[in-house]
Write an enzyme that holds these catalytic residues in place. Structure first.
Site, PDB file in Angstrom:
ATOM      1  N   CYS A   1       0.660  -1.315  -0.043  1.00 37.61           N
ATOM      2  CA  CYS A   1       0.064   0.101  -0.148  1.00 37.61           C
ATOM      3  C   CYS A   1       0.827   1.207   0.099  1.00 37.61           C
ATOM      4  O   CYS A   1       1.847   1.457   0.915  1.00 37.61           O
ATOM      5  CB  CYS A   1      -0.828   0.057   1.106  1.00 37.61           C
ATOM      6  SG  CYS A   1      -1.650   1.381   1.766  1.00 37.61           S
TER       7      CYS A   1
ATOM      8  N   GLU B   1      -5.675   3.442  -4.358  1.00 38.41           N
ATOM      9  CA  GLU B   1      -5.110   2.139  -5.319  1.00 38.41           C
ATOM     10  C   GLU B   1      -5.433   2.859  -6.590  1.00 38.41           C
ATOM     11  O   GLU B   1      -6.342   3.628  -6.861  1.00 38.41           O
ATOM     12  CB  GLU B   1      -5.841   0.889  -4.979  1.00 38.41           C
ATOM     13  CG  GLU B   1      -5.056  -0.135  -5.785  1.00 38.41           C
ATOM     14  CD  GLU B   1      -3.532  -0.074  -5.477  1.00 38.41           C
ATOM     15  OE1 GLU B   1      -2.721   0.395  -6.218  1.00 38.41           O
ATOM     16  OE2 GLU B   1      -3.097  -0.627  -4.701  1.00 38.41           O
TER      17      GLU B   1
END
Length: 260
Positions: A7, A116
């Site tokens: 992430c 994302e």
């Protein structure tokens, strides 16, 4: 390889009282909402609390502010060392950079969502905000290390663990951050009694369907953009087609997915 693809950005907008309640903290310092947290910036982590008696607040549990980007304790010189903001859960127990932290210094990273980027073919990468359906704060699985710099100063650092994506995330990217459910916080933080294998079993409890994906504007791409407006859903007419898990590919050229 130590490098990870995500992430790479997340958000923490819950109030200090909400965080204290979620993690069973006796005290917590005030902190502002943050909408675009990036590697090398300070992040809030939760450590301690190995006493598993059913009490609230949890004995010994506390917060720290650390640099997002783990520096192993054995490292002599950080110059040129990769920016380890993620740790692959499947191999962390085998990697020199993460093995000691997985055994002795596991932590939790409070969050309210993460970002994302999805790419389909040669199209421009599309940013998404991923949050729980109930919009409540949650915790990433983290690893913490304190690095002793050559000048004698100590730098507290951490990395967020990742695993193969599933659910809504698999249509956007091949990896996702590991989420530890509240009922497993003690098990993850209890490094005294729980071996790495037991702790790693907890990384499989929450899958991608925990999150809902919302297409947002490209303003999130710039780290300098830190206001709540970056989370505004893109108007439906500008969103394009919904993510297709078979066609989706991670954005190969997005800097937020690279360890520098």
């Amino acid at each position: 390889m130590l490098n990870e693809a995500m992430c790479g950005r997340f958000t923490l907008t819950a109030s200090p009282d909400e965080i204290a309640s979620l993690f069973g903290l006796a005290t917590i310092e005030a902190f502002p909402p943050r909408y675009n947290i990036a590697p090398t910036q300070p992040i809030l982590i939760v450590i301690g609390g190995s006493d598993e008696r059913p009490a609230a607040p949890r004995p010994g549990r506390m917060t720290m502010l650390v640099r997002w980007g783990l520096l192993p304790g054995w490292l002599k010189d950080a110059k040129g060392f990769p920016l380890l903001f993620n740790a692959r859960s499947e191999t962390a127990a085998e990697k020199n950079a993460f093995r000691a932290a997985l055994r002795h210094r596991r932590c939790l990273v409070p969050a309210t969502g993460f970002y994302e980027w999805r790419r389909s073919g040669s199209a421009k990468a599309e940013p998404y905000l991923l949050q729980p359906a109930d919009h409540r704060p949650f915790a990433f699985a983290g690893l913490q290390e304190t690095w002793l710099a050559p000048d004698g100063s100590e730098i507290d650092t951490a990395a967020i663990m990742t695993k193969s994506a599933s659910g809504a995330i698999a249509a956007i990217h091949e990896r996702m951050p590991v989420v530890i459910p509240q009922e497993a916080y003690d098990g993850w933080l209890n490094c005294r009694d729980n071996e790495p294998a037991e702790a790693l079993a907890l990384t499989r409890l929450v899958e991608g369907d925990f999150f809902r994906a919302v297409r947002i504007s490209e303003r999130v791409n710039a780290v300098a953009n830190t206001g709540p407006d970056i989370q505004t859903p893109l108007p439906e007419r500008e969103r394009g087609e919904a993510p297709d898990s078979e066609a989706a590919r991670p954005p190969a050229d997005a800097e937020q997915f690279r360890l520098l």
